[in-house]
Write a protein that holds these residues in place. Structure first.
Motif, PDB file in Angstrom:
ATOM      1  N   ARG A 102       0.830  -1.200   0.000  1.00 47.26           N
ATOM      2  CA  ARG A 102       0.000   0.000   0.000  1.00 47.26           C
ATOM      3  C   ARG A 102       0.868   1.255   0.000  1.00 47.26           C
ATOM      4  O   ARG A 102       0.612   2.219  -0.724  1.00 47.26           O
ATOM      5  CB  ARG A 102      -0.931   0.014   1.219  1.00 47.26           C
ATOM      6  CG  ARG A 102      -2.078   0.994   0.989  1.00 47.26           C
ATOM      7  CD  ARG A 102      -2.893   1.253   2.212  1.00 47.26           C
ATOM      8  NE  ARG A 102      -2.049   1.652   3.322  1.00 47.26           N
ATOM      9  CZ  ARG A 102      -2.320   1.390   4.593  1.00 47.26           C
ATOM     10  NH1 ARG A 102      -3.401   0.720   4.895  1.00 47.26           N
ATOM     11  NH2 ARG A 102      -1.512   1.776   5.551  1.00 47.26           N
ATOM     12  N   ASP A 106       0.718   4.069  -2.857  1.00 46.73           N
ATOM     13  CA  ASP A 106       0.416   5.464  -2.531  1.00 46.73           C
ATOM     14  C   ASP A 106       1.524   6.381  -3.033  1.00 46.73           C
ATOM     15  O   ASP A 106       1.275   7.469  -3.544  1.00 46.73           O
ATOM     16  CB  ASP A 106       0.223   5.638  -1.016  1.00 46.73           C
ATOM     17  CG  ASP A 106      -1.087   5.009  -0.550  1.00 46.73           C
ATOM     18  OD1 ASP A 106      -1.937   4.711  -1.422  1.00 46.73           O
ATOM     19  OD2 ASP A 106      -1.248   4.800   0.673  1.00 46.73           O
ATOM     20  N   LEU A 140      -7.152  -1.953   0.809  1.00 46.78           N
ATOM     21  CA  LEU A 140      -6.898  -1.713  -0.618  1.00 46.78           C
ATOM     22  C   LEU A 140      -8.105  -2.061  -1.472  1.00 46.78           C
ATOM     23  O   LEU A 140      -8.104  -1.820  -2.674  1.00 46.78           O
ATOM     24  CB  LEU A 140      -5.669  -2.518  -1.063  1.00 46.78           C
ATOM     25  CG  LEU A 140      -4.342  -1.891  -0.627  1.00 46.78           C
ATOM     26  CD1 LEU A 140      -3.198  -2.897  -0.732  1.00 46.78           C
ATOM     27  CD2 LEU A 140      -4.033  -0.645  -1.459  1.00 46.78           C
TER      28      LEU A 140
END
Ligand code: BG6
Length: 495
Positions: A102, A106, A140
């Motif tokens: 993640r 990002d 997610l």
């Protein structure tokens, strides 16, 4: 519409399917200008690699297996593609892998609109649940519209395990986020079956039990099990090919016209076909199902080994490498029309086709001897290779007397169109766009398992006595010929 910002995550990114199909397809999509400007392709796998290692892996895949050669000096395209690649090494059974994923996603995402995220699970079936759990816990998959997962087959091992997997998935995410892939549905010739049937007026009026005698669906491969013995031993031809690819072809031949070309509408019509397939009674399995396993033989001028001598295969294996089924679709349109399906490895030729055999004309008024060569009309939809459609009909042989002779009208894709995209290009682009029409819904997969489950059970209960029962380079076991002979028919020699 392709979303402007997309992050595509390939679980199993360093694996066989990624190398053979997924990465080449993505690069080809990039070359054709179909990918959004803001796209990231992130591989996730156990293998120790960094971004550069993944880029080399990808370059090798695209070079050897893509439609476009990527790395000539003047080729800026590869560099632009390579910049979009990233890699996260990790164990998908560990939560921290998803945390790192993640963070990486990002960091890669441009400012502005939140990206669409497509998680492609090209992994062993037992890893599907841990990955979905990991993604869910890392938040997610929270965005129902912008995040989705693509799951490769096999989807479950049987009806029960497919249902259990579906239950787990729908406990955590929305069904609309799940894209179950069957790559046959991405093949142009397979999609064309809908266009052929429903965009033309000529064939649909005769596409039913009044005019069709029977249908044959053949998917023959020349390859053996290759290096996939470990997987195939637990699968066999019925699970590997019939439950998915062949039953999907059956749906496209037999479905009713959709009201609109929309995912659920098309999928409803297809699942109606599977629901109408007459359940196979356990005591009739031996009449309507035939299994086979290849022995050694000659193919392409060389001697090839028996299945039992392949790597990672039990020398006493009872796994079938050939399966044939006779199915009946109990609805108004198809009452009494048998559908014969067969698939096998190590057949004499690689050929997939659907043959629709029409009934004879009601009355033949021709003089005696005129129609000795007469054959009923047959329409052959050739799925691969030499993609096309052939319609066989009768003509008068030129000369003083009336003599009938079968001739063919032929449509070849090669003559009419440019090289079609690979199935995986079509399906990856659809997954990116969020169009699920060509993907399988839970009920489709489960109903397909329902069709084959009685055969799986019967075969599991009675190990085959005579394996291997066909030589490599032949069209399968004699029992499959007998099954059709019993109905007064025979398998067509593919075109
Ligand atoms: C896969 C099967 O789904 O389809 C393989 O697992 C098979 O065993 C393959 O070889 C055939 O696909 P294609 O596109 O080559 O017909």
């Amino acid at each position: 519409r392709v979303p402007p910002t997309v992050q595509l995550v390939l679980f199993g990114g360093g694996g066989d399917l990624a190398h053979r199909k997924l990465v080449p397809a993505l690069y080809d999509l990039h070359r054709e200008g179909h990918l959004p400007a803001e796209v990231d392709v992130v591989g996730v796998d156990m293998a120790e690699m960094d971004d550069g290692g993944f880029a080399s892996f990808a370059c090798d895949a695209a070079t050897s297996l893509g439609r476009f050669f990527p790395k000539d000096a003047a080729n800026q395209d590869w560099d632009a593609f390579e910049e979009r690649l990233a890699y996260v090494q990790g164990d998908v059974t560990q939560a921290e892998t998803f945390e790192r994923l993640r963070e990486r996603l990002d960091a890669l995402a441009p400012d502005g609109e939140a990206p669409h995220r497509v998680f492609y699970l090209s992994v062993a079936p037992f890893l599907v649940e841990p990955i979905v759990r990991g993604l869910t816990e890392a938040h997610l998959l929270d965005d129902i519209v912008r995040s989705r997962i693509v799951i490769e087959k096999p989807f479950g091992h049987d009806l029960e395990s497919a249902r259990a997997l579906d239950r787990t998935l729908t406990e955590t995410i929305d069904e609309s986020q799940v894209y179950r892939i069957d790559h046959y549905l991405g093949k142009e010739t397979v999609q064309n079956m809908l266009a052929f049937r429903f965009a033309n007026v000529l064939f649909e009026p005769i596409w039913d039990a009044r005019y069709v005698d029977h249908v044959q669906i053949t998917v023959a491969e020349t390859v053996g099990v290759e290096h996939r013995g470990g997987y195939y031993e637990g699968a066999g031809a019925l699970r590997d090919m019939v439950q998915n690819h062949l039953l999907q072809l059956l749906c496209l031949v037999a479905m009713e016209p959709p009201v609109a070309f929309q995912a659920d509408e098309v999928r409803n019509k297809k699942v109606d076909v599977l629901r109408a397939v007459r359940p196979i009674a356990p005591d009739r399995v031996h009449e309507v199902a035939v299994r086979g396993q290849y022995g050694s033989g000659f193919l392409g001028g060389a001697e090839v080994p028996a299945y039992r001598a392949e790597p990672n295969v039990d020398p006493h294996s009872t796994t079938e490498t050939y399966a044939a089924l006779k199915l009946e679709v109990d609805n108004w349109r198809w009452h009494g029309v048998p559908f014969y399906l067969r698939t096998g490895k190590r057949m004499p030729r690689r050929v997939s086709e659907v043959s629709v055999q029409f009934r004879p004309v009601p009355h033949r008024a021709f003089p005696a001897g005129a129609d000795e060569a007469w054959q009923p009309n047959r329409l052959v939809i050739r799925i691969q290779p030499d993609e096309g459609i052939v319609l066989r009909f009768q003509a008068k042989r030129p000369g003083p007397s009336m003599l009938l002779h079968p001739v063919a009208m032929r449509f070849d894709y090669d003559d009419a169109f440019e090289t079609p995209p690979e199935a995986y290009e079509t399906l990856l682009l659809d997954a990116i766009r969020g169009d699920a029409t060509l993907f399988m819904r839970a009920d489709q997969v489960e109903t397909a398992w329902e069709v084959v489950q009685p055969v799986l059970d019967a075969w599991a209960d009675s190990p085959p006595a005579e394996f291997p029962n066909y030589a490599s380079g032949t069209w399968g076991p004699a029992a499959a010929d007998r099954m059709l002979a019993h109905d007064g028919r025979s398998w067509f020699e593919p075109l």
